[in-house]
Scaffold this motif. Structure first.
Motif, PDB file in Angstrom:
ATOM      1  N   GLU A  34      19.702  11.684  32.629  1.00 40.81           N
ATOM      2  CA  GLU A  34      20.926  12.491  32.697  1.00 40.81           C
ATOM      3  C   GLU A  34      22.142  11.599  32.985  1.00 40.81           C
ATOM      4  OE1 GLU A  34      21.161  15.413  31.795  1.00 40.81           O
ATOM      5  OE2 GLU A  34      19.296  16.485  32.126  1.00 40.81           O
ATOM      6  N   MET A  35      21.959  10.638  33.883  1.00 41.42           N
ATOM      7  CA  MET A  35      23.043   9.712  34.198  1.00 41.42           C
ATOM      8  C   MET A  35      23.428   8.885  32.976  1.00 41.42           C
ATOM      9  SD  MET A  35      21.870   8.308  37.951  1.00 41.42           S
ATOM     10  CE  MET A  35      21.163   9.422  39.168  1.00 41.42           C
ATOM     11  N   ARG A  36      22.418   8.388  32.239  1.00 42.59           N
ATOM     12  CA  ARG A  36      22.684   7.591  31.044  1.00 42.59           C
ATOM     13  C   ARG A  36      23.376   8.425  29.969  1.00 42.59           C
ATOM     14  NH1 ARG A  36      20.770   2.472  30.381  1.00 42.59           N
ATOM     15  NH2 ARG A  36      22.345   2.649  28.747  1.00 42.59           N
ATOM     16  N   THR A  37      22.946   9.680  29.835  1.00 45.13           N
ATOM     17  CA  THR A  37      23.575  10.577  28.860  1.00 45.13           C
ATOM     18  C   THR A  37      25.055  10.752  29.167  1.00 45.13           C
ATOM     19  OG1 THR A  37      21.507  11.781  28.441  1.00 45.13           O
ATOM     20  CG2 THR A  37      23.569  12.930  27.918  1.00 45.13           C
ATOM     21  N   LEU A  38      25.359  10.965  30.446  1.00 42.65           N
ATOM     22  CA  LEU A  38      26.742  11.165  30.861  1.00 42.65           C
ATOM     23  C   LEU A  38      27.571   9.898  30.649  1.00 42.65           C
ATOM     24  CD1 LEU A  38      28.821  13.042  32.135  1.00 42.65           C
ATOM     25  CD2 LEU A  38      28.005  12.335  34.394  1.00 42.65           C
TER      26      LEU A  38
ATOM     27  N   GLN B  57      36.345  15.094  31.635  1.00 35.49           N
ATOM     28  CA  GLN B  57      35.445  13.950  31.508  1.00 35.49           C
ATOM     29  C   GLN B  57      33.977  14.342  31.444  1.00 35.49           C
ATOM     30  OE1 GLN B  57      37.139  14.750  34.236  1.00 35.49           O
ATOM     31  NE2 GLN B  57      36.126  14.121  36.134  1.00 35.49           N
ATOM     32  N   ASP B  58      33.688  15.644  31.264  1.00 28.87           N
ATOM     33  CA  ASP B  58      32.302  16.110  31.229  1.00 28.87           C
ATOM     34  C   ASP B  58      31.923  16.670  29.867  1.00 28.87           C
ATOM     35  OD1 ASP B  58      31.863  15.498  33.903  1.00 28.87           O
ATOM     36  OD2 ASP B  58      32.539  17.461  34.593  1.00 28.87           O
ATOM     37  N   PRO B  59      30.749  16.295  29.340  1.00 28.86           N
ATOM     38  CA  PRO B  59      30.242  16.930  28.123  1.00 28.86           C
ATOM     39  C   PRO B  59      29.686  18.316  28.455  1.00 28.86           C
ATOM     40  CG  PRO B  59      28.658  15.338  28.942  1.00 28.86           C
ATOM     41  CD  PRO B  59      29.865  15.231  29.825  1.00 28.86           C
ATOM     42  N   GLU B  60      29.241  19.023  27.452  1.00 23.29           N
ATOM     43  CA  GLU B  60      28.687  20.359  27.669  1.00 23.29           C
ATOM     44  C   GLU B  60      27.457  20.275  28.570  1.00 23.29           C
ATOM     45  OE1 GLU B  60      28.954  24.266  27.582  1.00 23.29           O
ATOM     46  OE2 GLU B  60      30.299  22.963  26.439  1.00 23.29           O
ATOM     47  N   GLY B  61      27.417  21.153  29.586  1.00 22.63           N
ATOM     48  CA  GLY B  61      26.263  21.192  30.491  1.00 22.63           C
ATOM     49  C   GLY B  61      26.427  20.408  31.772  1.00 22.63           C
ATOM     50  N   PHE B  62      27.500  19.627  31.881  1.00 26.19           N
ATOM     51  CA  PHE B  62      27.748  18.848  33.099  1.00 26.19           C
ATOM     52  C   PHE B  62      28.966  19.418  33.826  1.00 26.19           C
ATOM     53  CE2 PHE B  62      25.112  15.827  30.847  1.00 26.19           C
ATOM     54  CZ  PHE B  62      24.443  15.143  31.849  1.00 26.19           C
ATOM     55  N   PRO B  63      28.970  19.262  35.150  1.00 19.72           N
ATOM     56  CA  PRO B  63      27.932  18.717  36.035  1.00 19.72           C
ATOM     57  C   PRO B  63      26.744  19.666  36.139  1.00 19.72           C
ATOM     58  CG  PRO B  63      29.748  19.583  37.330  1.00 19.72           C
ATOM     59  CD  PRO B  63      30.184  19.674  35.904  1.00 19.72           C
ATOM     60  N   LYS B  64      25.588  19.128  36.478  1.00 19.03           N
ATOM     61  CA  LYS B  64      24.388  19.950  36.536  1.00 19.03           C
ATOM     62  C   LYS B  64      23.584  19.651  37.791  1.00 19.03           C
ATOM     63  CE  LYS B  64      22.729  18.712  32.591  1.00 19.03           C
ATOM     64  NZ  LYS B  64      21.825  18.581  31.432  1.00 19.03           N
ATOM     65  N   ALA B  65      22.675  20.563  38.113  1.00 18.54           N
ATOM     66  CA  ALA B  65      21.805  20.424  39.286  1.00 18.54           C
ATOM     67  C   ALA B  65      20.356  20.353  38.820  1.00 18.54           C
ATOM     68  CB  ALA B  65      22.006  21.601  40.238  1.00 18.54           C
ATOM     69  N   ILE B  66      19.613  19.399  39.344  1.00 12.58           N
ATOM     70  CA  ILE B  66      18.196  19.273  39.004  1.00 12.58           C
ATOM     71  C   ILE B  66      17.390  18.972  40.263  1.00 12.58           C
ATOM     72  CG2 ILE B  66      18.642  18.489  36.640  1.00 12.58           C
ATOM     73  CD1 ILE B  66      18.112  15.668  37.506  1.00 12.58           C
ATOM     74  N   CYS B  67      16.090  19.211  40.185  1.00  9.30           N
ATOM     75  CA  CYS B  67      15.192  18.969  41.314  1.00  9.30           C
ATOM     76  C   CYS B  67      14.522  17.609  41.175  1.00  9.30           C
ATOM     77  CB  CYS B  67      14.112  20.045  41.388  1.00  9.30           C
ATOM     78  SG  CYS B  67      14.696  21.654  41.950  1.00  9.30           S
ATOM     79  N   VAL B  68      14.352  16.920  42.306  1.00  5.69           N
ATOM     80  CA  VAL B  68      13.634  15.651  42.323  1.00  5.69           C
ATOM     81  C   VAL B  68      12.767  15.589  43.578  1.00  5.69           C
ATOM     82  CG1 VAL B  68      15.419  14.399  41.047  1.00  5.69           C
ATOM     83  CG2 VAL B  68      15.477  14.416  43.547  1.00  5.69           C
ATOM     84  N   SER B  69      11.779  14.725  43.528  1.00  2.00           N
ATOM     85  CA  SER B  69      10.974  14.435  44.719  1.00  2.00           C
ATOM     86  C   SER B  69      10.862  12.928  44.845  1.00  2.00           C
ATOM     87  CB  SER B  69       9.578  15.058  44.606  1.00  2.00           C
ATOM     88  OG  SER B  69       8.747  14.579  45.662  1.00  2.00           O
TER      89      SER B  69
END
Length: 324
Positions: free
Chosen positions: A250-254, A225-237
């Motif tokens: 990223e959520m919308r893309t998935l 159920q994942d496209p290329e590159g998922f799942p992924k880790a990103i930084c947020v503040s």
């Protein structure tokens, strides 16, 4: 409660009716459960569908701060956001603080947001037993995004994944041995790992943590159920509102990819089946709480303790009596 009138008010977006309806479905009284079932059937035909996002993370990682900042960003884009926050219940008293509205003061004042804290009681997985039904009511009320914040204590987090379209794992930087910070099982069900608090002195540590988890995710078996590159880790503040827009994209893309490939509908269907099986299981367990059943259980318990019957034989006889 007038079920027909309440269902119409919920579909019209009446928040007070929605809040009363969630109170109804959380009740354990038999007459309330009958009304709740009738209400869910009444709103089922609304045809509305929200993006369900499950969010988990250890206490202190900044879940409430993230949800408030993320929710404010979404409402700023004209989206309606519902937050179903689950607070842990005391094993001794059964009570919960339910302070999420206090922690999300700015978001609670937003016209496009609805925050509902619920006690977890004894249900595993960091979610309330009736959270699925609350999600269905929020969708019927016209919310575009439903955020499900869990207790985040690592207990059977698969329960969260079974009621959400995207499961987000929130992590804090500089937590020691990063890859030991969370169990492999939780990582395997996560769709997106967000390393929060990537600001100030912790920014460099957050980048290192993100790299560690990104490498670990590449070693996991690829899911259909994942496209290329998922799942992924990103930084947020969440404190400085950085990376939130990128996380939403990223959520919308998935979501868009899963819709196009048929995984989204298949996942929703599987969740409905899981909901049915869980309701069936809970209904059978409820039969054990009937006075007659409790009396039989106590009698068998005394016999087992006295050694006049084995536990397995006692359980078999009890099950046979329940099946009659």
């Amino acid at each position: 409660m007038d079920i027909e009138e309440t269902s119409k008010r919920i579909i019209a977006g009446d928040r007070r009716a929605l809040a009363r309806a969630i109170t109804l479905i959380e009740s354990g009284r038999a007459d309330h459960r009958a009304q709740a079932t009738e209400l869910l059937e009444a709103v089922r035909g609304s045809g509305r569908e929200a993006i369900r996002i499950g969010l988990s993370g250890t206490p202190g990682v900044g879940k409430s701060t993230f949800i408030e900042s993320f929710g404010l960003m979404l409402t700023g884009q004209g989206l309606k956001v519902a937050v179903l926050a689950v607070d842990p219940s005391s094993a001794r008293s059964g009570g919960s603080i339910l302070g999420d509205k206090t922690r999300m003061e700015r978001l609670s004042r937003e016209p496009g947001a609805f925050i509902r804290p619920s006690p977890s009681r004894s249900h595993l997985g960091g979610v309330a037993r009736r959270t699925r039904e609350a999600v269905a009511l929020c969708e019927a009320a016209g919310f575009d995004v439903v955020l499900i914040e869990t207790v985040g204590v690592g207990q059977s987090e698969t329960v969260v994944a079974e009621m959400s379209d995207i499961f987000v794992l929130l992590l804090a930087p500089a937590g020691g041995d990063e890859l030991q910070g969370v169990k492999r099982g939780i990582m395997e069900i996560a769709d997106l790992i967000l390393v929060n608090k990537a600001d100030g002195d912790l920014k460099a540590a957050a980048q290192r943590t993100r790299s560690d988890y990104a490498g670990a995710l590449r070693l996991l078996r690829k899911r259909a159920q994942d496209p290329e590159g998922f799942p992924k880790a990103i930084c947020v503040s969440a404190l400085e509102d950085e990376g939130l827009e990128g996380a939403w994209q990223e959520m919308r893309t998935l979501i868009d990819w899963r819709r196009a490939e048929g995984h989204f509908a298949a996942r929703r269907a599987a969740q409905a089946q899981s909901w049915f099986v869980e309701e069936l299981r809970q209904g059978l367990l409820a039969r054990l709480d009937a006075p007659e059943a409790r009396a039989e259980i106590e009698r068998y318990s005394r016999d087992v303790a006295a050694g006049t019957i084995t536990p397995a034989a006692a359980a078999t006889e009890m099950l046979e009596k329940l099946g009659r």
